[in-house]
Write a protein that holds these residues in place. Structure first.
Motif, mmCIF file in Angstrom:
data_model
loop_
_atom_site.group_PDB
_atom_site.id
_atom_site.type_symbol
_atom_site.label_atom_id
_atom_site.label_comp_id
_atom_site.label_asym_id
_atom_site.label_seq_id
_atom_site.Cartn_x
_atom_site.Cartn_y
_atom_site.Cartn_z
ATOM 1 N N PRO A 157 9.094 32.081 -46.655
ATOM 2 C CA PRO A 157 8.043 31.556 -45.768
ATOM 3 C C PRO A 157 6.928 32.548 -45.469
ATOM 4 O O PRO A 157 5.759 32.159 -45.382
ATOM 5 N N HIS A 158 7.250 33.819 -45.306
ATOM 6 C CA HIS A 158 6.214 34.812 -44.990
ATOM 7 C C HIS A 158 5.210 34.926 -46.130
ATOM 8 O O HIS A 158 3.986 34.934 -45.906
ATOM 9 N N ILE A 159 5.705 35.011 -47.371
ATOM 10 C CA ILE A 159 4.813 35.115 -48.520
ATOM 11 C C ILE A 159 4.033 33.815 -48.701
ATOM 12 O O ILE A 159 2.842 33.832 -49.026
ATOM 13 N N GLN A 160 4.696 32.682 -48.491
ATOM 14 C CA GLN A 160 3.996 31.393 -48.566
ATOM 15 C C GLN A 160 2.784 31.379 -47.644
ATOM 16 O O GLN A 160 1.683 31.000 -48.051
ATOM 17 N N ARG A 161 2.982 31.790 -46.395
ATOM 18 C CA ARG A 161 1.888 31.759 -45.422
ATOM 19 C C ARG A 161 0.716 32.619 -45.883
ATOM 20 O O ARG A 161 -0.450 32.198 -45.793
ATOM 21 N N GLN A 162 1.013 33.821 -46.375
ATOM 22 C CA GLN A 162 -0.077 34.705 -46.777
ATOM 23 C C GLN A 162 -0.831 34.141 -47.978
ATOM 24 O O GLN A 162 -2.065 34.187 -48.026
ATOM 25 N N LEU A 163 -0.107 33.591 -48.949
ATOM 26 C CA LEU A 163 -0.784 33.048 -50.121
ATOM 27 C C LEU A 163 -1.645 31.835 -49.764
ATOM 28 O O LEU A 163 -2.766 31.689 -50.275
ATOM 29 N N TRP A 164 -1.152 30.988 -48.881
ATOM 30 C CA TRP A 164 -1.961 29.829 -48.490
ATOM 31 C C TRP A 164 -3.183 30.256 -47.691
ATOM 32 O O TRP A 164 -4.248 29.648 -47.799
ATOM 33 N N GLN A 165 -3.062 31.292 -46.901
ATOM 34 C CA GLN A 165 -4.241 31.815 -46.210
ATOM 35 C C GLN A 165 -5.295 32.276 -47.205
ATOM 36 O O GLN A 165 -6.499 32.026 -47.023
#
Length: 215
Positions: free
Chosen positions: A159-167
């Protein structure tokens, strides 16, 4: 504007999409939600020019960018990041060679998308699915790309990496006018990142279009 008019797709004798029409404005993020097996992956491949539509599309069927059909040769400004990122790479070449064939991002851009430079010297089989997904995503973000089709692109990531990539993806949409078509089974994700979501039912009927004020 990216526009799909009256597109019909079949898998053998089975219809997948019948008379599908949609539009994506510059900078807009459109989500598409449909049950598993409905043909989202096939749709993405057709829209990006990876395979022909097949079947018997209607006479008015068109895929247009700014009113012009997409090129049949050379670079396609509509790019697909597939659900299985290994499909983006030649297994016999390093991931860096596959990336640099398209464009050469600088170290700061690699860092934004959480890519370690040493990964680019390795072949696809030497990286995890999540690592490959990040490089495939960056490869599709060539500065010439106008529309990005994201097929479950962060499903393999925590989830942490997902959030950064979507940002970072939303920043690309906002700063360069990149349009994006997002396929995902995660309804919360679609609601967070998309301006609109088109939902389809089990029989392929369009149920509704929801509009959000995405961040």
């Amino acid at each position: 504007m990216f526009e799909v008019r009256d597109l019909s797709l079949h898998q053998g004798e089975r219809p997948l999409w019948q008379g599908l029409s949609l539009t994506i404005q510059a900078g807009e993020r459109l989500g598409l939600s449909a049950p598993s097996g409905h043909g989202k992956t096939t749709l993405g491949r057709v829209l990006a020019g990876w395979q022909p539509a097949g079947g018997q599309p209607g006479e008015g069927s068109k895929i247009l960018l700014d009113g012009t059909p997409l090129p049949s040769r050379g670079y396609n400004p509509v790019q697909l990041v597939p659900q299985h990122p290994e499909l983006s790479f030649n297994p016999y070449r390093s991931t860096g060679q596959s990336l640099w064939d398209v464009w050469r991002p600088d170290d700061a851009t690699l860092a934004r998308f959480l890519i370690k430079p040493e990964w680019l010297s390795r072949k696809p089989s030497q990286l995890s699915g999540g690592e490959l997904a990040r490089i495939a995503l960056l490869r599709a973000l060539d500065p010439r790309t106008r529309v990005l089709i994201a097929d479950e692109v962060t499903a393999q990531l925590d989830p942490h990496i997902q959030r950064q990539l979507w940002q970072e993806l939303m920043r690309e949409c906002d700063t360069r006018g990149l349009g994006m078509l997002v396929f995902s089974h995660q309804q919360a994700l679609l609601q967070q990142v998309c301006h609109r979501i088109i939902r389809f039912g089990e029989q392929g009927e369009q149920r509704n279009t929801l509009t959000y004020h995405a961040a």
